[in-house]
Write an enzyme that holds these catalytic residues in place. Structure first.
Site, PDB file in Angstrom:
ATOM      1  N   GLY A  23       0.833  -1.209   0.000  1.00  0.00           N
ATOM      2  CA  GLY A  23       0.000   0.000   0.000  1.00  0.00           C
ATOM      3  C   GLY A  23       0.861   1.250   0.000  1.00  0.00           C
ATOM      4  O   GLY A  23       0.695   2.121   0.852  1.00  0.00           O
ATOM      5  N   GLY A  24       1.758   1.347  -0.978  1.00  0.00           N
ATOM      6  CA  GLY A  24       2.746   2.434  -0.953  1.00  0.00           C
ATOM      7  C   GLY A  24       2.472   3.572  -1.912  1.00  0.00           C
ATOM      8  O   GLY A  24       3.324   4.447  -2.080  1.00  0.00           O
ATOM      9  N   SER A  69      -0.028   5.817  -1.662  1.00  0.00           N
ATOM     10  CA  SER A  69      -0.877   6.882  -1.081  1.00  0.00           C
ATOM     11  C   SER A  69      -0.610   6.991   0.419  1.00  0.00           C
ATOM     12  O   SER A  69      -0.130   6.042   1.048  1.00  0.00           O
ATOM     13  CB  SER A  69      -2.351   6.504  -1.327  1.00  0.00           C
ATOM     14  OG  SER A  69      -3.227   7.382  -0.651  1.00  0.00           O
ATOM     15  N   GLY A  70      -0.925   8.152   0.975  1.00  0.00           N
ATOM     16  CA  GLY A  70      -0.972   8.330   2.424  1.00  0.00           C
ATOM     17  C   GLY A  70       0.287   7.919   3.185  1.00  0.00           C
ATOM     18  O   GLY A  70       1.411   8.305   2.831  1.00  0.00           O
ATOM     19  N   ILE A  71       0.085   7.145   4.237  1.00  0.00           N
ATOM     20  CA  ILE A  71       1.184   6.748   5.126  1.00  0.00           C
ATOM     21  C   ILE A  71       2.209   5.891   4.368  1.00  0.00           C
ATOM     22  O   ILE A  71       3.423   6.048   4.552  1.00  0.00           O
ATOM     23  CB  ILE A  71       0.620   5.963   6.337  1.00  0.00           C
ATOM     24  CG1 ILE A  71      -0.233   6.886   7.223  1.00  0.00           C
ATOM     25  CG2 ILE A  71       1.749   5.321   7.150  1.00  0.00           C
ATOM     26  CD1 ILE A  71      -1.051   6.162   8.290  1.00  0.00           C
ATOM     27  N   SER A 118      -3.519   0.408  14.251  1.00  0.00           N
ATOM     28  CA  SER A 118      -4.327   1.631  14.402  1.00  0.00           C
ATOM     29  C   SER A 118      -4.638   1.849  15.870  1.00  0.00           C
ATOM     30  O   SER A 118      -4.724   0.894  16.644  1.00  0.00           O
ATOM     31  CB  SER A 118      -5.651   1.485  13.647  1.00  0.00           C
ATOM     32  OG  SER A 118      -6.528   2.535  13.989  1.00  0.00           O
ATOM     33  N   TYR A 158     -13.107  -3.246  11.962  1.00  0.00           N
ATOM     34  CA  TYR A 158     -11.810  -2.625  11.656  1.00  0.00           C
ATOM     35  C   TYR A 158     -10.864  -2.751  12.855  1.00  0.00           C
ATOM     36  O   TYR A 158      -9.695  -3.144  12.714  1.00  0.00           O
ATOM     37  CB  TYR A 158     -12.018  -1.148  11.291  1.00  0.00           C
ATOM     38  CG  TYR A 158     -10.750  -0.371  11.040  1.00  0.00           C
ATOM     39  CD1 TYR A 158      -9.935  -0.650   9.949  1.00  0.00           C
ATOM     40  CD2 TYR A 158     -10.354   0.658  11.909  1.00  0.00           C
ATOM     41  CE1 TYR A 158      -8.767   0.068   9.716  1.00  0.00           C
ATOM     42  CE2 TYR A 158      -9.191   1.380  11.691  1.00  0.00           C
ATOM     43  CZ  TYR A 158      -8.395   1.080  10.589  1.00  0.00           C
ATOM     44  OH  TYR A 158      -7.235   1.785  10.367  1.00  0.00           O
TER      45      TYR A 158
HETATM   46  N1  NAP Z   1      -5.114   7.610   8.042  1.00  0.00           N
HETATM   47  C1  NAP Z   1      -5.384   7.240   9.280  1.00  0.00           C
HETATM   48  O1  NAP Z   1      -6.000   8.002  10.056  1.00  0.00           O
HETATM   49  C2  NAP Z   1      -4.923   5.903   9.804  1.00  0.00           C
HETATM   50  C3  NAP Z   1      -4.906   5.710  11.187  1.00  0.00           C
HETATM   51  C4  NAP Z   1      -4.496   4.479  11.694  1.00  0.00           C
HETATM   52  C5  NAP Z   1      -4.113   3.479  10.823  1.00  0.00           C
HETATM   53  N2  NAP Z   1      -4.143   3.693   9.486  1.00  0.00           N
HETATM   54  C6  NAP Z   1      -3.729   2.590   8.618  1.00  0.00           C
HETATM   55  O2  NAP Z   1      -2.702   3.036   7.774  1.00  0.00           O
HETATM   56  C7  NAP Z   1      -2.714   2.263   6.568  1.00  0.00           C
HETATM   57  C8  NAP Z   1      -2.615   3.217   5.385  1.00  0.00           C
HETATM   58  O3  NAP Z   1      -3.734   4.072   5.417  1.00  0.00           O
HETATM   59  P1  NAP Z   1      -3.724   5.533   4.769  1.00  0.00           P
HETATM   60  O4  NAP Z   1      -4.426   6.420   5.713  1.00  0.00           O
HETATM   61  O5  NAP Z   1      -2.387   5.882   4.275  1.00  0.00           O
HETATM   62  O6  NAP Z   1      -4.751   5.274   3.575  1.00  0.00           O
HETATM   63  P2  NAP Z   1      -4.718   5.562   2.009  1.00  0.00           P
HETATM   64  O7  NAP Z   1      -4.167   6.892   1.719  1.00  0.00           O
HETATM   65  O8  NAP Z   1      -6.090   5.208   1.549  1.00  0.00           O
HETATM   66  O9  NAP Z   1      -3.679   4.468   1.480  1.00  0.00           O
HETATM   67  C9  NAP Z   1      -3.967   3.112   1.513  1.00  0.00           C
HETATM   68  C10 NAP Z   1      -2.921   2.404   0.674  1.00  0.00           C
HETATM   69  O10 NAP Z   1      -3.157   1.008   0.758  1.00  0.00           O
HETATM   70  C11 NAP Z   1      -3.361   0.504  -0.550  1.00  0.00           C
HETATM   71  N3  NAP Z   1      -4.314  -0.579  -0.452  1.00  0.00           N
HETATM   72  C12 NAP Z   1      -5.573  -0.559   0.049  1.00  0.00           C
HETATM   73  N4  NAP Z   1      -6.115  -1.769  -0.061  1.00  0.00           N
HETATM   74  C13 NAP Z   1      -5.188  -2.566  -0.632  1.00  0.00           C
HETATM   75  C14 NAP Z   1      -5.157  -3.919  -1.002  1.00  0.00           C
HETATM   76  N5  NAP Z   1      -6.228  -4.704  -0.868  1.00  0.00           N
HETATM   77  N6  NAP Z   1      -4.028  -4.425  -1.546  1.00  0.00           N
HETATM   78  C15 NAP Z   1      -2.941  -3.633  -1.720  1.00  0.00           C
HETATM   79  N7  NAP Z   1      -2.914  -2.342  -1.416  1.00  0.00           N
HETATM   80  C16 NAP Z   1      -4.034  -1.816  -0.873  1.00  0.00           C
HETATM   81  C17 NAP Z   1      -3.846   1.683  -1.385  1.00  0.00           C
HETATM   82  O11 NAP Z   1      -3.534   1.541  -2.766  1.00  0.00           O
HETATM   83  P3  NAP Z   1      -4.619   1.028  -3.843  1.00  0.00           P
HETATM   84  O12 NAP Z   1      -5.869   1.805  -3.601  1.00  0.00           O
HETATM   85  O13 NAP Z   1      -3.960   1.280  -5.162  1.00  0.00           O
HETATM   86  O14 NAP Z   1      -4.790  -0.422  -3.573  1.00  0.00           O
HETATM   87  C18 NAP Z   1      -3.000   2.782  -0.780  1.00  0.00           C
HETATM   88  O15 NAP Z   1      -1.715   2.775  -1.325  1.00  0.00           O
HETATM   89  C19 NAP Z   1      -3.983   1.417   6.608  1.00  0.00           C
HETATM   90  O16 NAP Z   1      -3.669   0.103   6.996  1.00  0.00           O
HETATM   91  C20 NAP Z   1      -4.822   2.086   7.681  1.00  0.00           C
HETATM   92  O17 NAP Z   1      -5.680   1.187   8.323  1.00  0.00           O
HETATM   93  C21 NAP Z   1      -4.537   4.890   8.946  1.00  0.00           C
END
Ligand code: NAP
Length: 251
Positions: A13-14, A16-18, A137, A150
């Site tokens: 998941g590289g 976007s975002g984190i 999380s 979740y």
């Molecule tokens: N943002 C927050 O507040 C927060 C807080 C706590 C934990 N987290 C955790 O941090 C992680 C990243 O979240 P983010 O906020 O950075 O979200 P994000 O911007 O939506 O990024 C998610 C990333 O994961 C990839 N992804 C999603 N489903 C996937 C799958 N089935 N297979 C492979 N890649 C997948 C997406 O790419 P594609 O769409 O191209 O697949 C994207 O690169 C998640 O595990 C989330 O639960 C986030």
């Protein structure tokens, strides 16, 4: 800085975002990085922004065949891996009486089963002394309406950090977890949360009010911790967790 010089990392998941911020931070510290995502266009865009040390591969952590073919995709770039950041995940919310089997399976398939079997698939490539980091999380620690599935998917990763550390210690492979509080990323949209605009606005306001630091975190603030866990500076940390949440669960 070059705390990760000569190291190779895989970040799920590289694009976007984190995950994207972490790929950037790993490269900034001298690493070569292979990252996954389901969306080929988003992977390409990230590759272009990150330069020649970033290699995007299309792979869905919720699909068994994709997990099984990921090892060969990584091996096409590098024979060995030092760092594995299990970050791919989705965050969808629903009250318990509205959770369907399909909703439950989708979240667990990506966030837990996908994480587990991605580690299993890539473990033969991980060098002895390597570092595996699990992105969980704050929901693994706090109770929040609509978050039961979740939260459970992320809590499962915390036990994985401990149990896999115990199992892999003979190879000096460390498994640790990062538990972010709310972080400003493209995840925070009604569409990605699977809820209405109104519910999204309400949840957003309620979450913001629960953060003593008074703001959401930035993706770079999580990426900095991932660099620490990835580097030899954290070599005495096994099966542990760093909560980065602006005090949401800790104060
Ligand atoms: N943002 C927050 O507040 C927060 C807080 C706590 C934990 N987290 C955790 O941090 C992680 C990243 O979240 P983010 O906020 O950075 O979200 P994000 O911007 O939506 O990024 C998610 C990333 O994961 C990839 N992804 C999603 N489903 C996937 C799958 N089935 N297979 C492979 N890649 C997948 C997406 O790419 P594609 O769409 O191209 O697949 C994207 O690169 C998640 O595990 C989330 O639960 C986030």
């Amino acid at each position: 800085m070059s705390r990760l010089a000569h190291k190779t990392a895989v970040v799920t998941g590289g694009n976007s975002g984190i995950g994207l911020a972490t790929v950037q931070a790993f490269i900034g510290e001298g690493a070569e990085v292979i990252f996954t995502g389901r969306n080929a266009d988003a992977n390409k865009e990230a590759e272009q922004a990150l330069g020649s040390k970033a290699h995007g591969v299309v792979s869905d952590a919720g699909k068994w065949e994709d997990i099984q073919s990921l090892k060969a995709q990584v091996e096409a770039v590098t024979p060995k891996v030092d760092i594995l950041f299990i970050n791919a995940g989705i965050a969808q919310f629903a009250p318990v009486d509205q959770v369907s089997e399909e909703f439950f399976d989708k979240i667990l398939d990506i966030n837990f089963k996908g994480a587990y079997f991605t580690i299993q698939a890539l473990l033969p490539l991980v060098n002895d002394g390597g570092s595996i980091i699990l992105n969980t999380s704050i929901n693994a620690h706090v109770g929040m309406p609509g978050a039961s599935v979740y939260a459970a998917s992320k809590a499962a990763l915390l036990t994985l950090a401990k149990n896999l550390s115990a199992e892999l210690v003979s190879r000096k492979i460390r498994v640790n977890a990062i538990s972010p509080g709310p972080v400003t990323t493209p995840l925070h949209t009604p569409d990605k949360f699977g809820i209405s605009e109104d519910a999204f606005k309400q949840i957003g306001e309620s979450i913001a009010a629960q953060i003593p630091a008074g703001r959401f975190g930035a993706p770079e603030e999580i990426a900095n911790a991932a660099v620490y866990f990835a580097s030899d500076e954290s070599r005495f940390l096994l099966g542990t967790e760093l909560i980065i949440d602006g005090g949401m669960a800790t104060l």
